[in-house]
Design a protein around this motif. Structure first.
Motif, PDB file in Angstrom:
ATOM      1  N   ALA A  89       0.830  -1.210   0.000  1.00 24.94           N
ATOM      2  CA  ALA A  89       0.000   0.000   0.000  1.00 24.94           C
ATOM      3  C   ALA A  89       0.860   1.255   0.000  1.00 24.94           C
ATOM      4  CB  ALA A  89      -0.937  -0.012   1.209  1.00 24.94           C
ATOM      5  N   TRP A  90       1.992   1.221   0.713  1.00 24.82           N
ATOM      6  CA  TRP A  90       2.906   2.374   0.757  1.00 24.82           C
ATOM      7  C   TRP A  90       3.380   2.703  -0.657  1.00 24.82           C
ATOM      8  CZ3 TRP A  90       1.623   2.762   5.583  1.00 24.82           C
ATOM      9  CH2 TRP A  90       2.182   3.739   6.402  1.00 24.82           C
ATOM     10  N   ILE A  91       3.667   1.682  -1.427  1.00 29.85           N
ATOM     11  CA  ILE A  91       4.125   1.883  -2.807  1.00 29.85           C
ATOM     12  C   ILE A  91       2.971   2.374  -3.675  1.00 29.85           C
ATOM     13  CG2 ILE A  91       4.991   0.710  -4.877  1.00 29.85           C
ATOM     14  CD1 ILE A  91       6.572  -1.120  -2.837  1.00 29.85           C
ATOM     15  N   ALA A  92       1.828   1.725  -3.561  1.00 27.54           N
ATOM     16  CA  ALA A  92       0.673   2.091  -4.384  1.00 27.54           C
ATOM     17  C   ALA A  92       0.229   3.525  -4.142  1.00 27.54           C
ATOM     18  CB  ALA A  92      -0.485   1.125  -4.125  1.00 27.54           C
ATOM     19  N   GLU A  93       0.294   3.975  -2.903  1.00 26.89           N
ATOM     20  CA  GLU A  93      -0.121   5.339  -2.559  1.00 26.89           C
ATOM     21  C   GLU A  93       1.013   6.350  -2.672  1.00 26.89           C
ATOM     22  OE1 GLU A  93      -3.159   6.414  -2.093  1.00 26.89           O
ATOM     23  OE2 GLU A  93      -4.044   4.412  -2.202  1.00 26.89           O
ATOM     24  N   GLN A  94       2.187   5.894  -3.082  1.00 28.28           N
ATOM     25  CA  GLN A  94       3.368   6.749  -3.248  1.00 28.28           C
ATOM     26  C   GLN A  94       3.634   7.581  -1.999  1.00 28.28           C
ATOM     27  OE1 GLN A  94       3.047   8.919  -6.943  1.00 28.28           O
ATOM     28  NE2 GLN A  94       2.507   7.083  -8.072  1.00 28.28           N
ATOM     29  N   VAL A  95       3.665   6.889  -0.851  1.00 34.50           N
ATOM     30  CA  VAL A  95       3.825   7.578   0.430  1.00 34.50           C
ATOM     31  C   VAL A  95       5.189   8.231   0.580  1.00 34.50           C
ATOM     32  CG1 VAL A  95       3.853   7.310   2.936  1.00 34.50           C
ATOM     33  CG2 VAL A  95       2.085   6.173   1.582  1.00 34.50           C
ATOM     34  N   PRO A  96       6.286   7.514   0.369  1.00 34.72           N
ATOM     35  CA  PRO A  96       7.586   8.118   0.721  1.00 34.72           C
ATOM     36  C   PRO A  96       7.927   9.336  -0.122  1.00 34.72           C
ATOM     37  CG  PRO A  96       7.798   5.756   0.394  1.00 34.72           C
ATOM     38  CD  PRO A  96       6.437   6.140  -0.097  1.00 34.72           C
ATOM     39  N   GLN A  97       8.447  10.318   0.541  1.00 33.05           N
ATOM     40  CA  GLN A  97       9.058  11.441  -0.155  1.00 33.05           C
ATOM     41  C   GLN A  97      10.553  11.284   0.094  1.00 33.05           C
ATOM     42  OE1 GLN A  97       6.811  14.999   0.077  1.00 33.05           O
ATOM     43  NE2 GLN A  97       8.453  16.256  -0.689  1.00 33.05           N
ATOM     44  N   CYS A  98      11.037  11.676   1.252  1.00 34.96           N
ATOM     45  CA  CYS A  98      12.440  11.385   1.549  1.00 34.96           C
ATOM     46  C   CYS A  98      12.580   9.949   2.040  1.00 34.96           C
ATOM     47  CB  CYS A  98      13.020  12.374   2.565  1.00 34.96           C
ATOM     48  SG  CYS A  98      12.726  11.984   4.300  1.00 34.96           S
ATOM     49  N   GLY A  99      11.535   9.423   2.689  1.00 35.26           N
ATOM     50  CA  GLY A  99      11.515   8.028   3.112  1.00 35.26           C
ATOM     51  C   GLY A  99      12.119   7.741   4.464  1.00 35.26           C
ATOM     52  N   TYR A 100      12.725   8.710   5.104  1.00 37.40           N
ATOM     53  CA  TYR A 100      13.469   8.445   6.337  1.00 37.40           C
ATOM     54  C   TYR A 100      12.594   7.883   7.451  1.00 37.40           C
ATOM     55  CZ  TYR A 100      17.217   8.786   9.682  1.00 37.40           C
ATOM     56  OH  TYR A 100      18.188   8.473  10.581  1.00 37.40           O
ATOM     57  N   CYS A 101      11.410   8.412   7.624  1.00 43.52           N
ATOM     58  CA  CYS A 101      10.547   7.992   8.731  1.00 43.52           C
ATOM     59  C   CYS A 101       9.694   6.774   8.394  1.00 43.52           C
ATOM     60  CB  CYS A 101       9.617   9.134   9.139  1.00 43.52           C
ATOM     61  SG  CYS A 101       8.340   9.503   7.897  1.00 43.52           S
ATOM     62  N   GLN A 102       9.739   6.313   7.170  1.00 45.75           N
ATOM     63  CA  GLN A 102       8.746   5.357   6.702  1.00 45.75           C
ATOM     64  C   GLN A 102       8.776   3.998   7.391  1.00 45.75           C
ATOM     65  OE1 GLN A 102       6.202   6.528   4.777  1.00 45.75           O
ATOM     66  NE2 GLN A 102       7.323   8.395   5.239  1.00 45.75           N
ATOM     67  N   SER A 103       9.950   3.480   7.750  1.00 43.79           N
ATOM     68  CA  SER A 103       9.956   2.183   8.432  1.00 43.79           C
ATOM     69  C   SER A 103       9.254   2.298   9.778  1.00 43.79           C
ATOM     70  CB  SER A 103      11.368   1.634   8.582  1.00 43.79           C
ATOM     71  OG  SER A 103      12.178   2.487   9.366  1.00 43.79           O
ATOM     72  N   THR A 131       3.774  13.844   4.576  1.00 44.28           N
ATOM     73  CA  THR A 131       3.000  12.910   3.748  1.00 44.28           C
ATOM     74  C   THR A 131       1.850  12.260   4.519  1.00 44.28           C
ATOM     75  OG1 THR A 131       4.440  11.012   4.192  1.00 44.28           O
ATOM     76  CG2 THR A 131       5.008  12.409   2.304  1.00 44.28           C
ATOM     77  N   TYR A 132       1.377  12.894   5.558  1.00 43.61           N
ATOM     78  CA  TYR A 132       0.331  12.322   6.409  1.00 43.61           C
ATOM     79  C   TYR A 132      -0.918  11.875   5.642  1.00 43.61           C
ATOM     80  CZ  TYR A 132       3.233  14.301  10.097  1.00 43.61           C
ATOM     81  OH  TYR A 132       4.286  14.621  10.906  1.00 43.61           O
ATOM     82  N   PRO A 133      -1.450  12.653   4.693  1.00 42.36           N
ATOM     83  CA  PRO A 133      -2.636  12.170   3.967  1.00 42.36           C
ATOM     84  C   PRO A 133      -2.356  10.873   3.205  1.00 42.36           C
ATOM     85  CG  PRO A 133      -2.386  14.539   3.653  1.00 42.36           C
ATOM     86  CD  PRO A 133      -1.130  14.051   4.330  1.00 42.36           C
ATOM     87  N   ARG A 134      -1.172  10.752   2.628  1.00 45.84           N
ATOM     88  CA  ARG A 134      -0.825   9.523   1.905  1.00 45.84           C
ATOM     89  C   ARG A 134      -0.644   8.355   2.863  1.00 45.84           C
ATOM     90  NH1 ARG A 134       3.898  11.515  -2.002  1.00 45.84           N
ATOM     91  NH2 ARG A 134       3.892  13.337  -0.672  1.00 45.84           N
ATOM     92  N   ILE A 135      -0.103   8.631   4.054  1.00 45.81           N
ATOM     93  CA  ILE A 135       0.061   7.579   5.064  1.00 45.81           C
ATOM     94  C   ILE A 135      -1.308   7.034   5.455  1.00 45.81           C
ATOM     95  CG2 ILE A 135       0.710   7.161   7.474  1.00 45.81           C
ATOM     96  CD1 ILE A 135       3.087   9.162   6.959  1.00 45.81           C
ATOM     97  N   VAL A 136      -2.254   7.908   5.709  1.00 44.52           N
ATOM     98  CA  VAL A 136      -3.608   7.478   6.088  1.00 44.52           C
ATOM     99  C   VAL A 136      -4.235   6.675   4.955  1.00 44.52           C
ATOM    100  CG1 VAL A 136      -5.944   8.268   6.681  1.00 44.52           C
ATOM    101  CG2 VAL A 136      -3.943   9.331   7.761  1.00 44.52           C
ATOM    102  N   ARG A 137      -4.112   7.158   3.712  1.00 43.56           N
ATOM    103  CA  ARG A 137      -4.675   6.427   2.570  1.00 43.56           C
ATOM    104  C   ARG A 137      -4.036   5.044   2.431  1.00 43.56           C
ATOM    105  NH1 ARG A 137      -4.294  11.442  -0.180  1.00 43.56           N
ATOM    106  NH2 ARG A 137      -2.519  10.667  -1.359  1.00 43.56           N
ATOM    107  N   ALA A 138      -2.740   4.953   2.661  1.00 45.14           N
ATOM    108  CA  ALA A 138      -2.057   3.664   2.554  1.00 45.14           C
ATOM    109  C   ALA A 138      -2.551   2.689   3.619  1.00 45.14           C
ATOM    110  CB  ALA A 138      -0.547   3.852   2.661  1.00 45.14           C
TER     111      ALA A 138
END
Length: 152
Positions: A89-103, A137-144
């Motif tokens: 879902a993270w990939i499909a919603e294109q969540v990461p921008q810099c990606g540092y916090c994503q894990s 990227t909070y809106p994308r995180i919620v969508r994912a």
């Protein structure tokens, strides 16, 4: 120094460290798992979130003396093939921008979905509160998370 034995990502681990060594440094420096990130070092940002016995925790705030016999899961152990519904879902919603916090974001979200298969938007926002994303990227995180809940 003390030897601490625990399980990480389904595998037994033993490390010899000072009892006050943060789990974050055990994971990154001793076990060479670099997916868990150092953010603030004070437990406020969530970048270092991992699971200990199924609970999302800030690994910078858990010390070696608390780990004996525990089960630790990092982003590397969430899914053997990196094919967890949240990762897809993270990939499909294109969540990461810099990606540092994503894990840390994914590990926090994984705890939610493990306990609540169909969370509401409000429950997602409340559960993710405290995991910071400097890119916003909070809106994308919620969508994912919503997508992962639908597809799981």
């Amino acid at each position: 120094m003390a030897v601490v034995a625990f399980t990480i990502n389904g595998r037994p681990a033993k490390v010899e460290v000072a009892p006050d060594t943060p789990l974050l440094w055990i994971v990154r420096e001793h076990l060479k798992l670099s997916g868990t990130k150092y953010g603030c070092g004070t437990g406020l940002c969530g970048s270092c979130t991992v699971h200990v016995d199924g609970r999302a925790v800030r690994s910078c705030q858990v010390v070696a003396s608390q780990l004996g016999g525990k089960q630790v899961t990092t982003i590397e152990g969430l899914a053997a093939d990196a094919n967890h519904p949240l990762q897809r879902a993270w990939i499909a919603e294109q969540v990461p921008q810099c990606g540092y916090c994503q894990s840390g974001q994914i590990m926090q979200a994984a705890e939610l979905l493990a306990t609540n298969k169909k969370p509401s938007r409000e429950q997602i926002v409340a559960h993710m509160d405290g995991n910071l994303c400097r890119c916003g990227t909070y809106p994308r995180i919620v969508r994912a998370i919503e997508r992962a809940a639908r597809e799981a």
